[in-house]
Motif scaffolding. Structure first.
Motif, PDB file in Angstrom:
ATOM      1  N   UNK A  52       0.841  -1.205   0.000  1.00 47.61           N
ATOM      2  CA  UNK A  52       0.000   0.000   0.000  1.00 47.61           C
ATOM      3  C   UNK A  52       0.875   1.253   0.000  1.00 47.61           C
ATOM      4  N   UNK A  53       1.942   1.250   0.794  1.00 49.27           N
ATOM      5  CA  UNK A  53       2.848   2.398   0.835  1.00 49.27           C
ATOM      6  C   UNK A  53       3.531   2.639  -0.501  1.00 49.27           C
ATOM      7  N   UNK A  54       3.983   1.569  -1.149  1.00 50.59           N
ATOM      8  CA  UNK A  54       4.635   1.725  -2.453  1.00 50.59           C
ATOM      9  C   UNK A  54       3.630   2.223  -3.488  1.00 50.59           C
ATOM     10  N   UNK A  55       2.403   1.739  -3.420  1.00 47.46           N
ATOM     11  CA  UNK A  55       1.373   2.207  -4.357  1.00 47.46           C
ATOM     12  C   UNK A  55       1.094   3.688  -4.172  1.00 47.46           C
ATOM     13  N   UNK A 113       3.181   5.831  -2.901  1.00 47.18           N
ATOM     14  CA  UNK A 113       4.385   6.521  -3.352  1.00 47.18           C
ATOM     15  C   UNK A 113       4.449   6.646  -4.865  1.00 47.18           C
ATOM     16  N   UNK A 114       4.023   5.597  -5.555  1.00 48.89           N
ATOM     17  CA  UNK A 114       3.982   5.655  -7.010  1.00 48.89           C
ATOM     18  C   UNK A 114       2.999   6.719  -7.481  1.00 48.89           C
ATOM     19  N   UNK A 115       1.855   6.788  -6.822  1.00 45.65           N
ATOM     20  CA  UNK A 115       0.860   7.809  -7.163  1.00 45.65           C
ATOM     21  C   UNK A 115       1.421   9.212  -6.942  1.00 45.65           C
ATOM     22  N   UNK A 116       2.042   9.444  -5.769  1.00 45.58           N
ATOM     23  CA  UNK A 116       2.619  10.758  -5.496  1.00 45.58           C
ATOM     24  C   UNK A 116       3.756  11.071  -6.457  1.00 45.58           C
ATOM     25  N   UNK A 117       4.558  10.068  -6.794  1.00 46.17           N
ATOM     26  CA  UNK A 117       5.658  10.279  -7.725  1.00 46.17           C
ATOM     27  C   UNK A 117       5.183  10.698  -9.102  1.00 46.17           C
ATOM     28  N   UNK A 118       4.096  10.097  -9.557  1.00 46.06           N
ATOM     29  CA  UNK A 118       3.541  10.471 -10.861  1.00 46.06           C
ATOM     30  C   UNK A 118       2.933  11.870 -10.798  1.00 46.06           C
ATOM     31  N   UNK A 119       2.234  12.172  -9.718  1.00 40.48           N
ATOM     32  CA  UNK A 119       1.626  13.493  -9.583  1.00 40.48           C
ATOM     33  C   UNK A 119       2.680  14.599  -9.500  1.00 40.48           C
ATOM     34  N   UNK A 154       8.565   7.030  -4.794  1.00 42.82           N
ATOM     35  CA  UNK A 154       8.762   5.655  -4.347  1.00 42.82           C
ATOM     36  C   UNK A 154       9.497   5.596  -3.008  1.00 42.82           C
ATOM     37  N   UNK A 155      10.452   6.502  -2.809  1.00 45.57           N
ATOM     38  CA  UNK A 155      11.144   6.554  -1.521  1.00 45.57           C
ATOM     39  C   UNK A 155      10.172   6.910  -0.401  1.00 45.57           C
ATOM     40  N   UNK A 156       9.295   7.864  -0.655  1.00 47.13           N
ATOM     41  CA  UNK A 156       8.278   8.215   0.347  1.00 47.13           C
ATOM     42  C   UNK A 156       7.308   7.062   0.580  1.00 47.13           C
ATOM     43  N   UNK A 157       6.969   6.335  -0.474  1.00 48.50           N
ATOM     44  CA  UNK A 157       6.068   5.201  -0.341  1.00 48.50           C
ATOM     45  C   UNK A 157       6.638   4.097   0.518  1.00 48.50           C
ATOM     46  N   UNK A 158       7.916   3.810   0.341  1.00 47.98           N
ATOM     47  CA  UNK A 158       8.564   2.800   1.181  1.00 47.98           C
ATOM     48  C   UNK A 158       8.608   3.271   2.627  1.00 47.98           C
ATOM     49  N   UNK A 159       8.870   4.560   2.834  1.00 45.34           N
ATOM     50  CA  UNK A 159       8.885   5.101   4.194  1.00 45.34           C
ATOM     51  C   UNK A 159       7.504   5.016   4.833  1.00 45.34           C
ATOM     52  N   UNK A 160       6.467   5.321   4.075  1.00 44.28           N
ATOM     53  CA  UNK A 160       5.099   5.226   4.599  1.00 44.28           C
ATOM     54  C   UNK A 160       4.766   3.788   4.965  1.00 44.28           C
ATOM     55  N   UNK A 161       5.140   2.848   4.104  1.00 46.25           N
ATOM     56  CA  UNK A 161       4.887   1.438   4.380  1.00 46.25           C
ATOM     57  C   UNK A 161       5.630   0.951   5.608  1.00 46.25           C
ATOM     58  N   UNK A 162       6.867   1.393   5.776  1.00 39.24           N
ATOM     59  CA  UNK A 162       7.652   0.980   6.941  1.00 39.24           C
ATOM     60  C   UNK A 162       7.091   1.593   8.221  1.00 39.24           C
TER      61      UNK A 162
END
Length: 50
Positions: free
Chosen positions: A15-18, A20-26, A34-42
């Protein structure tokens, strides 16, 4: 089916990577998203109630 800790951690990370991918595209910066997504997931794994 038995729900163990490893399955929950994998779901939170996915879920965090997803997100992050959304924020990265936006933001037009995929690496940062993706780095933020991994951090959110962790973080969701760390602060999850037992």
């Amino acid at each position: 089916m038995k729900n163990n800790k490893n399955e929950n951690s994998n779901n939170n990370l996915a879920i965090g990577i997803s997100l992050g991918l959304l924020f990265g595209v936006l933001w037009d910066n995929l690496a940062l998203g993706l780095a933020l997504g991994v951090a959110i997931g962790a973080l969701t794994n760390t602060y999850k109630k037992k």
